[in-house]
Design a protein around this motif. Structure first.
Motif, PDB file in Angstrom:
ATOM      1  N   LEU A  74      54.189   9.823  53.027  1.00 32.32           N
ATOM      2  CA  LEU A  74      55.210   8.372  52.755  1.00 32.32           C
ATOM      3  C   LEU A  74      54.487   7.524  52.184  1.00 32.32           C
ATOM      4  N   THR A  75      54.986   6.797  50.746  1.00 29.47           N
ATOM      5  CA  THR A  75      54.377   6.791  50.084  1.00 29.47           C
ATOM      6  C   THR A  75      54.303   4.910  50.387  1.00 29.47           C
ATOM      7  N   ARG A  76      53.392   4.258  50.003  1.00 25.30           N
ATOM      8  CA  ARG A  76      53.895   2.891  50.316  1.00 25.30           C
ATOM      9  C   ARG A  76      54.939   2.211  49.999  1.00 25.30           C
ATOM     10  N   GLU A  77      54.922   2.602  48.536  1.00 27.50           N
ATOM     11  CA  GLU A  77      57.146   2.117  48.252  1.00 27.50           C
ATOM     12  C   GLU A  77      58.064   2.390  49.525  1.00 27.50           C
ATOM     13  N   LEU A 128      46.832  16.369  76.256  1.00 27.25           N
ATOM     14  CA  LEU A 128      45.801  16.117  75.292  1.00 27.25           C
ATOM     15  C   LEU A 128      45.769  14.883  75.878  1.00 27.25           C
ATOM     16  N   GLY A 129      46.309  14.449  76.851  1.00 34.23           N
ATOM     17  CA  GLY A 129      46.804  13.173  78.168  1.00 34.23           C
ATOM     18  C   GLY A 129      47.396  12.755  77.968  1.00 34.23           C
ATOM     19  N   ASP A 130      47.812  11.368  76.585  1.00 35.76           N
ATOM     20  CA  ASP A 130      48.866  10.279  76.754  1.00 35.76           C
ATOM     21  C   ASP A 130      50.053  11.094  76.199  1.00 35.76           C
ATOM     22  N   HIS A 131      48.865  12.485  75.378  1.00 32.53           N
ATOM     23  CA  HIS A 131      49.882  12.859  73.932  1.00 32.53           C
ATOM     24  C   HIS A 131      50.071  14.489  74.120  1.00 32.53           C
ATOM     25  N   LEU A 132      51.387  15.169  73.933  1.00 31.48           N
ATOM     26  CA  LEU A 132      51.262  16.456  74.062  1.00 31.48           C
ATOM     27  C   LEU A 132      51.080  17.042  72.508  1.00 31.48           C
ATOM     28  N   GLY A 133      50.121  17.634  72.073  1.00 29.02           N
ATOM     29  CA  GLY A 133      49.782  17.710  70.966  1.00 29.02           C
ATOM     30  C   GLY A 133      50.514  19.100  70.680  1.00 29.02           C
ATOM     31  N   HIS A 134      51.021  19.518  69.472  1.00 27.47           N
ATOM     32  CA  HIS A 134      52.307  20.474  69.023  1.00 27.47           C
ATOM     33  C   HIS A 134      51.291  20.991  67.946  1.00 27.47           C
ATOM     34  N   LEU A 135      50.414  22.418  67.887  1.00 26.82           N
ATOM     35  CA  LEU A 135      49.964  23.402  67.209  1.00 26.82           C
ATOM     36  C   LEU A 135      51.305  24.282  65.592  1.00 26.82           C
ATOM     37  N   THR A 136      50.790  23.716  65.274  1.00 27.57           N
ATOM     38  CA  THR A 136      52.108  24.539  64.163  1.00 27.57           C
ATOM     39  C   THR A 136      51.256  24.894  63.029  1.00 27.57           C
ATOM     40  N   GLU A 137      52.536  25.968  62.544  1.00 28.94           N
ATOM     41  CA  GLU A 137      51.942  26.770  61.357  1.00 28.94           C
ATOM     42  C   GLU A 137      53.137  27.180  60.349  1.00 28.94           C
ATOM     43  N   PRO A 138      52.786  26.109  59.281  1.00 26.58           N
ATOM     44  CA  PRO A 138      53.412  26.067  58.408  1.00 26.58           C
ATOM     45  C   PRO A 138      54.452  27.312  57.665  1.00 26.58           C
ATOM     46  N   VAL A 139      55.573  26.567  57.912  1.00 22.52           N
ATOM     47  CA  VAL A 139      56.255  27.810  57.444  1.00 22.52           C
ATOM     48  C   VAL A 139      57.120  27.596  56.197  1.00 22.52           C
ATOM     49  N   ALA A 140      57.383  26.154  55.721  1.00 23.05           N
ATOM     50  CA  ALA A 140      58.123  26.417  53.482  1.00 23.05           C
ATOM     51  C   ALA A 140      57.712  24.384  54.153  1.00 23.05           C
ATOM     52  N   GLY A 141      57.818  23.796  52.739  1.00 22.95           N
ATOM     53  CA  GLY A 141      57.503  22.515  52.621  1.00 22.95           C
ATOM     54  C   GLY A 141      57.352  22.083  51.021  1.00 22.95           C
ATOM     55  N   CYS A 142      57.392  20.513  50.481  1.00 20.27           N
ATOM     56  CA  CYS A 142      57.304  20.642  49.396  1.00 20.27           C
ATOM     57  C   CYS A 142      56.100  19.352  48.855  1.00 20.27           C
ATOM     58  N   SER A 143      55.157  19.669  47.597  1.00 19.14           N
ATOM     59  CA  SER A 143      54.157  18.989  48.016  1.00 19.14           C
ATOM     60  C   SER A 143      53.948  19.294  46.255  1.00 19.14           C
ATOM     61  N   PRO A 144      54.021  17.745  46.217  1.00 23.42           N
ATOM     62  CA  PRO A 144      53.558  17.160  44.179  1.00 23.42           C
ATOM     63  C   PRO A 144      51.808  17.418  44.111  1.00 23.42           C
ATOM     64  N   LYS A 145      51.423  17.573  43.061  1.00 24.63           N
ATOM     65  CA  LYS A 145      50.524  18.074  42.689  1.00 24.63           C
ATOM     66  C   LYS A 145      49.426  17.196  42.948  1.00 24.63           C
ATOM     67  N   GLN A 146      49.617  15.926  43.536  1.00 29.67           N
ATOM     68  CA  GLN A 146      48.993  15.187  44.165  1.00 29.67           C
ATOM     69  C   GLN A 146      49.145  13.690  45.300  1.00 29.67           C
ATOM     70  N   LEU A 147      48.467  13.458  45.759  1.00 29.71           N
ATOM     71  CA  LEU A 147      49.095  12.618  46.553  1.00 29.71           C
ATOM     72  C   LEU A 147      48.192  10.960  46.626  1.00 29.71           C
ATOM     73  N   THR A 148      49.146  10.061  46.419  1.00 23.02           N
ATOM     74  CA  THR A 148      48.705   8.486  46.460  1.00 23.02           C
ATOM     75  C   THR A 148      48.850   7.994  47.044  1.00 23.02           C
ATOM     76  N   ASN A 149      48.497   6.553  47.110  1.00 22.96           N
ATOM     77  CA  ASN A 149      49.470   5.324  48.262  1.00 22.96           C
ATOM     78  C   ASN A 149      49.861   5.656  49.217  1.00 22.96           C
ATOM     79  N   LEU A 150      49.212   6.337  49.503  1.00 16.91           N
ATOM     80  CA  LEU A 150      49.839   6.832  51.587  1.00 16.91           C
ATOM     81  C   LEU A 150      49.819   6.108  52.325  1.00 16.91           C
ATOM     82  N   VAL A 151      50.878   6.107  52.520  1.00 12.45           N
ATOM     83  CA  VAL A 151      51.066   5.217  54.005  1.00 12.45           C
ATOM     84  C   VAL A 151      49.890   5.079  54.781  1.00 12.45           C
ATOM     85  N   THR A 152      49.246   4.219  55.069  1.00 13.70           N
ATOM     86  CA  THR A 152      48.379   4.468  56.038  1.00 13.70           C
ATOM     87  C   THR A 152      48.010   3.707  57.981  1.00 13.70           C
ATOM     88  N   PHE A 153      47.037   3.656  58.636  1.00 17.50           N
ATOM     89  CA  PHE A 153      47.165   2.969  59.727  1.00 17.50           C
ATOM     90  C   PHE A 153      47.740   1.364  59.099  1.00 17.50           C
TER      91      PHE A 153
END
Length: 165
Positions: A74-77, A128-153
């Protein structure tokens, strides 16, 4: 000198990781949560690891046999969307009734306001301790040419989680 745990906590606490909203579906049950424990773990073949807290609703539904996960950036927007998926629990609230989404690959809920997303087939799960890791293989998606201003911690650091991690 600090203990390993103290040094680790200080270092990781200072990092500003991107945050992801992970969604899944098992039968008619849709669920999703804000996730900070993720990582690309391989280029060839492409692999991505998602850590789901064992205390949250998404973990419980995914444990019922989710075969795929959708991983959204997600972007900060759209910071409020991150807050929706990070501060409310699916035990009490239908988060999808409060946002725009559509049924994507494998019927996964895909968030309409995501800057980018991919659907991944769950290859394996690892404790993984208090989390369960899910190893995934990407099968589909959508991505722009550039990702900026993403939501971070740092954008959600003050959030009161629906469940403790």
């Amino acid at each position: 000198m600090q203990s390993g745990a103290e040094a680790f906590g200080n270092i990781t606490g200072a990092l500003d990781y991107p945050m992801f909203v992970v969604t899944t579906r098992v039968g008619e049950h849709r669920t999703g949560c804000l996730v900070g424990f993720t990582s690309q773990v391989s280029i060839r073949p492409p692999r991505f690891l998602v850590g789901l807290s064992k205390r949250n609703h998404t973990y419980r539904i995914a444990s019922l046999g989710a075969t795929h996960l959708a991983v959204h950036l997600l972007t900060r927007e759209h910071r409020e969307l991150a807050r929706l998926f990070g501060s409310l629990t699916g035990d009490k609230v239908d988060k999808f009734a409060r946002c725009d989404w559509w049924a994507g690959p494998e019927g996964l809920p895909i968030l309409s306001d995501a800057a980018a997303w991919f659907a991944g087939r769950v290859l394996s799960r690892v404790d993984l301790g208090d989390h369960l890791g899910h190893l995934t293989e990407p099968v589909a998606g959508c991505s722009p040419k550039q990702l900026t201003n993403l939501v971070t911690f740092s954008d959600v650091r003050d959030l009161d989680p629906g469940h403790e991690a």
